[in-house]
Scaffold this active site. Structure first.
Site, PDB file in Angstrom:
ATOM      1  N   GLU A  39       0.821  -1.207   0.000  1.00  0.00           N
ATOM      2  CA  GLU A  39       0.000   0.000   0.000  1.00  0.00           C
ATOM      3  C   GLU A  39       0.861   1.266   0.000  1.00  0.00           C
ATOM      4  O   GLU A  39       0.429   2.296   0.519  1.00  0.00           O
ATOM      5  CB  GLU A  39      -0.963  -0.037   1.182  1.00  0.00           C
ATOM      6  CG  GLU A  39      -1.647  -1.386   1.235  1.00  0.00           C
ATOM      7  CD  GLU A  39      -3.121  -1.374   1.524  1.00  0.00           C
ATOM      8  OE1 GLU A  39      -3.882  -1.321   0.561  1.00  0.00           O
ATOM      9  OE2 GLU A  39      -3.471  -1.448   2.690  1.00  0.00           O
ATOM     10  N   TYR A  53     -10.104  16.363  21.803  1.00  0.00           N
ATOM     11  CA  TYR A  53      -8.873  15.784  21.251  1.00  0.00           C
ATOM     12  C   TYR A  53      -9.088  15.144  19.890  1.00  0.00           C
ATOM     13  O   TYR A  53      -8.162  15.086  19.078  1.00  0.00           O
ATOM     14  CB  TYR A  53      -8.219  14.821  22.253  1.00  0.00           C
ATOM     15  CG  TYR A  53      -7.148  15.541  23.021  1.00  0.00           C
ATOM     16  CD1 TYR A  53      -7.487  16.489  23.978  1.00  0.00           C
ATOM     17  CD2 TYR A  53      -5.806  15.348  22.729  1.00  0.00           C
ATOM     18  CE1 TYR A  53      -6.506  17.204  24.646  1.00  0.00           C
ATOM     19  CE2 TYR A  53      -4.825  16.056  23.387  1.00  0.00           C
ATOM     20  CZ  TYR A  53      -5.168  16.986  24.345  1.00  0.00           C
ATOM     21  OH  TYR A  53      -4.203  17.702  24.984  1.00  0.00           O
TER      22      TYR A  53
END
Ligand code: 13P
Length: 211
Positions: free
Chosen positions: A74, A120
């Site tokens: 990939e 976050y």
């Protein structure tokens, strides 16, 4: 220790930590970093829990394999981010359970599959997390599909496959991948509950303050 030697060690240490905590199983996932004259990427079919710094695949600036074991199949997935985002210094791809669960849902918004639940998530992922349609692992047709999103998103979810996350450093990319997994878990746990999302103003304040 040279910068490259330190990055080789850091990839292996962080990958082992992700594996030990179940963010990756078997030989799933791959990690890369940008170097001054090329890239390091985890070898294909390697286990993130047991990487050898000396055997990481070395690519030149044109993504040609020039050293170490055979690179991940990939590479193009990582290239899509590096080409679209000159600021990206590292890319992490996982099949982590909760993010992949979200990527398998049929009734999510493909422009925002995970809502802004916590600060976050917004701070680490940056507020954009598009869903890229399904392609088989290793299908190069995935590259333009990811590249089109990566121009405006630090991370994407690959439908029925898993997350791909870029960062301004290796640590940033790993932290963002971890935060994404937690956000996906919270989203799945709260899916049938009445939930208070962060407001548009709260998201805008986070983006202003943390970039
Ligand atoms: P590689 O072993 O080739 O890196 O592929 C692993 C993976 O995660 C496929 O999506």
């Amino acid at each position: 220790m040279s910068d490259e030697a330190a990055l080789r060690e850091a990839i292996c240490t962080l990958a082992a930590s992700l594996f030990a905590r179940g963010f990756s199983v078997g030989s799933a996932g791959n990690i890369s970093v940008r170097l001054a004259d090329g890239f390091l990427i985890t070898p294909t079919n390697s286990c993130l829990g047991r990487l050898d710094p000396a055997r990481l695949a070395r690519l030149d600036a044109g993504y040609r394999h020039v050293g170490g074991d055979k690179p991940s199949k990939e590479v193009f997935m990582h290239r899509a981010f590096y080409a679209a985002r000159p600021d990206a210094q590292a890319v992490v791809h996982l099949h982590s359970t909760w993010a992949t669960a979200v990527a398998c849902l049929d009734d999510i918004d493909p422009r925002a599959p995970i809502p802004p639940l916590t600060p976050y998530f917004v701070m680490r992922i940056g507020g954009a997390l598009p869903l890229v349609p399904y392609y088989r692992p290793g299908d190069p047709a995935m590259e333009p599909a990811i590249a089109a999103e990566a121009r405006t998103a630090r991370a994407v979810l690959l439908a029925n496959h898993g997350p791909v996350v870029s960062g301004g450093s290796l640590t940033d990319a790993v932290y963002a991948a971890e935060e994404l997994e937690e956000a996906a878990k919270l989203f799945m746990l709260l899916r049938r509950e009445r939930v208070r999302h962060l407001s548009a103003d709260q998201v805008a304040e986070l983006r202003r303050t943390f970039g």
